[in-house]
Design a protein around this motif. Structure first.
Motif, PDB file in Angstrom:
ATOM      1  N   THR A 135       0.844  -1.188   0.000  1.00  0.00           N
ATOM      2  CA  THR A 135       0.000   0.000   0.000  1.00  0.00           C
ATOM      3  C   THR A 135       0.880   1.240   0.000  1.00  0.00           C
ATOM      4  O   THR A 135       1.870   1.317   0.735  1.00  0.00           O
ATOM      5  CB  THR A 135      -0.946   0.018   1.217  1.00  0.00           C
ATOM      6  OG1 THR A 135      -1.721   1.223   1.207  1.00  0.00           O
ATOM      7  CG2 THR A 135      -0.188  -0.068   2.528  1.00  0.00           C
ATOM      8  N   GLU A 136       0.540   2.221  -0.837  1.00  0.00           N
ATOM      9  CA  GLU A 136       1.296   3.466  -0.924  1.00  0.00           C
ATOM     10  C   GLU A 136       0.574   4.553  -0.161  1.00  0.00           C
ATOM     11  O   GLU A 136      -0.637   4.724  -0.290  1.00  0.00           O
ATOM     12  CB  GLU A 136       1.489   3.879  -2.377  1.00  0.00           C
ATOM     13  CG  GLU A 136       2.346   5.122  -2.545  1.00  0.00           C
ATOM     14  CD  GLU A 136       2.598   5.469  -3.994  1.00  0.00           C
ATOM     15  OE1 GLU A 136       2.805   6.667  -4.294  1.00  0.00           O
ATOM     16  OE2 GLU A 136       2.589   4.537  -4.821  1.00  0.00           O
ATOM     17  N   THR A 137       1.310   5.288   0.652  1.00  0.00           N
ATOM     18  CA  THR A 137       0.765   6.363   1.476  1.00  0.00           C
ATOM     19  C   THR A 137       1.225   7.716   0.938  1.00  0.00           C
ATOM     20  O   THR A 137       2.434   7.900   0.735  1.00  0.00           O
ATOM     21  CB  THR A 137       1.227   6.208   2.938  1.00  0.00           C
ATOM     22  OG1 THR A 137       0.782   4.947   3.442  1.00  0.00           O
ATOM     23  CG2 THR A 137       0.689   7.323   3.810  1.00  0.00           C
ATOM     24  N   PRO A 138       0.318   8.654   0.673  1.00  0.00           N
ATOM     25  CA  PRO A 138       0.750   9.983   0.233  1.00  0.00           C
ATOM     26  C   PRO A 138       1.680  10.623   1.270  1.00  0.00           C
ATOM     27  O   PRO A 138       1.438  10.546   2.478  1.00  0.00           O
ATOM     28  CB  PRO A 138      -0.569  10.756   0.115  1.00  0.00           C
ATOM     29  CG  PRO A 138      -1.610   9.698  -0.091  1.00  0.00           C
ATOM     30  CD  PRO A 138      -1.150   8.530   0.715  1.00  0.00           C
ATOM     31  N   VAL A 139       2.735  11.248   0.795  1.00  0.00           N
ATOM     32  CA  VAL A 139       3.726  11.854   1.687  1.00  0.00           C
ATOM     33  C   VAL A 139       4.303  13.087   1.010  1.00  0.00           C
ATOM     34  O   VAL A 139       4.406  13.155  -0.222  1.00  0.00           O
ATOM     35  CB  VAL A 139       4.836  10.835   2.028  1.00  0.00           C
ATOM     36  CG1 VAL A 139       5.587  10.404   0.774  1.00  0.00           C
ATOM     37  CG2 VAL A 139       5.802  11.382   3.063  1.00  0.00           C
ATOM     38  N   TYR A 190      -4.808   0.119   6.847  1.00  0.00           N
ATOM     39  CA  TYR A 190      -4.695  -0.932   5.831  1.00  0.00           C
ATOM     40  C   TYR A 190      -4.843  -2.314   6.476  1.00  0.00           C
ATOM     41  O   TYR A 190      -5.516  -3.198   5.921  1.00  0.00           O
ATOM     42  CB  TYR A 190      -3.347  -0.825   5.124  1.00  0.00           C
ATOM     43  CG  TYR A 190      -3.112  -1.885   4.078  1.00  0.00           C
ATOM     44  CD1 TYR A 190      -3.708  -1.805   2.832  1.00  0.00           C
ATOM     45  CD2 TYR A 190      -2.271  -2.975   4.340  1.00  0.00           C
ATOM     46  CE1 TYR A 190      -3.495  -2.778   1.864  1.00  0.00           C
ATOM     47  CE2 TYR A 190      -2.046  -3.951   3.388  1.00  0.00           C
ATOM     48  CZ  TYR A 190      -2.664  -3.845   2.154  1.00  0.00           C
ATOM     49  OH  TYR A 190      -2.456  -4.823   1.207  1.00  0.00           O
ATOM     50  N   VAL A 191      -4.219  -2.508   7.632  1.00  0.00           N
ATOM     51  CA  VAL A 191      -4.345  -3.790   8.343  1.00  0.00           C
ATOM     52  C   VAL A 191      -5.795  -4.023   8.743  1.00  0.00           C
ATOM     53  O   VAL A 191      -6.349  -5.116   8.540  1.00  0.00           O
ATOM     54  CB  VAL A 191      -3.420  -3.810   9.583  1.00  0.00           C
ATOM     55  CG1 VAL A 191      -3.716  -5.047  10.441  1.00  0.00           C
ATOM     56  CG2 VAL A 191      -1.957  -3.783   9.163  1.00  0.00           C
ATOM     57  N   LEU A 195      -8.175  -7.094   7.286  1.00  0.00           N
ATOM     58  CA  LEU A 195      -8.740  -8.113   8.163  1.00  0.00           C
ATOM     59  C   LEU A 195     -10.252  -8.184   8.013  1.00  0.00           C
ATOM     60  O   LEU A 195     -10.840  -9.292   7.978  1.00  0.00           O
ATOM     61  CB  LEU A 195      -8.367  -7.820   9.619  1.00  0.00           C
ATOM     62  CG  LEU A 195      -6.886  -7.976   9.984  1.00  0.00           C
ATOM     63  CD1 LEU A 195      -6.654  -7.574  11.441  1.00  0.00           C
ATOM     64  CD2 LEU A 195      -6.419  -9.407   9.752  1.00  0.00           C
ATOM     65  N   ARG A 196     -10.903  -7.021   7.920  1.00  0.00           N
ATOM     66  CA  ARG A 196     -12.363  -7.018   7.758  1.00  0.00           C
ATOM     67  C   ARG A 196     -12.786  -7.632   6.426  1.00  0.00           C
ATOM     68  O   ARG A 196     -13.733  -8.406   6.354  1.00  0.00           O
ATOM     69  CB  ARG A 196     -12.901  -5.587   7.890  1.00  0.00           C
ATOM     70  CG  ARG A 196     -12.849  -5.045   9.314  1.00  0.00           C
ATOM     71  CD  ARG A 196     -13.368  -3.624   9.399  1.00  0.00           C
ATOM     72  NE  ARG A 196     -13.341  -3.135  10.761  1.00  0.00           N
ATOM     73  CZ  ARG A 196     -14.310  -3.329  11.657  1.00  0.00           C
ATOM     74  NH1 ARG A 196     -15.397  -4.008  11.304  1.00  0.00           N
ATOM     75  NH2 ARG A 196     -14.206  -2.855  12.879  1.00  0.00           N
ATOM     76  N   LEU A 197     -12.070  -7.293   5.373  1.00  0.00           N
ATOM     77  CA  LEU A 197     -12.402  -7.856   4.063  1.00  0.00           C
ATOM     78  C   LEU A 197     -12.149  -9.360   4.030  1.00  0.00           C
ATOM     79  O   LEU A 197     -12.932 -10.131   3.452  1.00  0.00           O
ATOM     80  CB  LEU A 197     -11.580  -7.165   2.976  1.00  0.00           C
ATOM     81  CG  LEU A 197     -11.963  -5.714   2.672  1.00  0.00           C
ATOM     82  CD1 LEU A 197     -10.913  -5.066   1.764  1.00  0.00           C
ATOM     83  CD2 LEU A 197     -13.339  -5.640   2.014  1.00  0.00           C
ATOM     84  N   GLY A 198     -11.054  -9.788   4.663  1.00  0.00           N
ATOM     85  CA  GLY A 198     -10.755 -11.213   4.708  1.00  0.00           C
ATOM     86  C   GLY A 198     -11.801 -12.002   5.470  1.00  0.00           C
ATOM     87  O   GLY A 198     -12.219 -13.090   5.045  1.00  0.00           O
TER      88      GLY A 198
END
Length: 297
Positions: A135-139, A190-191, A195-198
């Motif tokens: 996952t890419e985070t804007p920075v 993201y974690v 987990l919710r989607l899984g």
């Protein structure tokens, strides 16, 4: 914000030193080269920060289940940087015909361009889970560096105005990410989403119904759920360099060189009122292409 070895005003001081040195190089009278053991110098190198490998890990307490053990997570991050610059001033002494020792003070900065997490895993009350993908985070914002190095140089005498040189240095640097802006919750979010989607997908498979990720609610973690980490760290640094100088006049030498700087790993930690913790550990390797001047007086 700035702590430990240097203050926030050090960068401005180095700029002033560099400007003063340049003035001396242009306007100072010629010195006796035979007796000129002391020198000052300055350079404004182009800086390239290598992609940094960071390990981020933390623990979170579920606000809906405050008595449950905290879940932990871990991820690898890669930071990419734009080309930066460095302002450097030195004072040195030639203690042997081919050997010089010098004190270097510098300030440098480069903009953080990209932050990507991968290799993400978490340990929940139900056991460990590895999450695929990245996952890419804007920075945005600048990573800044202030340092002091003690350098030893060896000049290779060719009997001409051109003199190759090599050298090494050791010192202390303070790296400051205080101007870098990004979402501290991004990795934990993201974690949580994964987990919710899984779990929803597993339930759909067991029920024999189609799985549609768009129908899964993904609550946003509250602001500050993951604590912000400390923004500065001061560590030992080491460098090696090589280049060539040209004796422009009796007391002025121009130089062109390459320098590689590395340091001990940087560490940043944070904790908040939720009881959540986070810790990051990152390397920091830098390369410089430098054009500078040296004035013997």
């Amino acid at each position: 914000m700035r702590q430990a070895f240097f203050s926030a005003k050090a960068g401005n001081s180095i700029v002033a030193v560099a400007a003063t040195v340049c003035f001396l190089l242009i306007g100072a009278p010629k010195a006796d080269a035979a007796g000129s053991k002391w020198y000052v110098g300055a350079s404004v190198p182009v800086m390239y920060i290598d992609d940094t490998d960071t390990v981020t890990q933390g623990s979170n307490i579920d606000p809906s289940q405050p008595l449950a053990p905290p879940s932990t997570y871990r991820g690898k991050a890669v930071n990419k940087y734009d080309t930066g610059f460095k302002l450097e001033g030195v004072i040195g002494y030639e203690f042997r015909p081919n050997m010089r020792i010098e004190l270097e003070l510098f300030y440098s900065e480069a903009e953080v361009d990209k932050l990507t997490y991968s290799g993400i895993s978490t340990v929940t009350p139900l056991g460990p889970v590895s999450l695929p993908g990245e996952t890419e985070t804007p920075v945005s914002g600048d990573a800044e560096q202030i340092g002091a190095m003690l350098n030893l140089w060896y000049d290779i005498d060719l009997g001409s105005k051109w003199t190759p040189y090599v050298g090494v240095g050791v010192g202390v640097i303070e790296v400051d990410f205080g101007e870098v802006d990004y979402d501290e919750n991004a990795l934990a979010q993201y974690v949580s989403n994964s987990l919710r989607l899984g779990a929803a997908q597993q339930m759909a498979l067991q029920a024999g119904v189609p799985f549609n990720p768009a129908n899964v609610p993904l609550p946003q973690l509250p602001p500050g759920f993951v604590p912000g980490v400390s923004t500065t760290d001061t560590v030992f640094a080491y460098q090696a360099a090589a280049g060539v100088s040209y004796q422009f006049s009796d007391n002025v030498a121009l130089r062109l060189g390459y320098r590689y700087q590395t340091s001990d790993d940087l560490q940043f930690r944070g904790r908040n009122a939720f009881g959540n913790t986070v810790e990051t550990k990152t390397d920091f390797d830098v390369q410089f292409i430098e054009i500078g001047v040296r004035y013997h007086f």
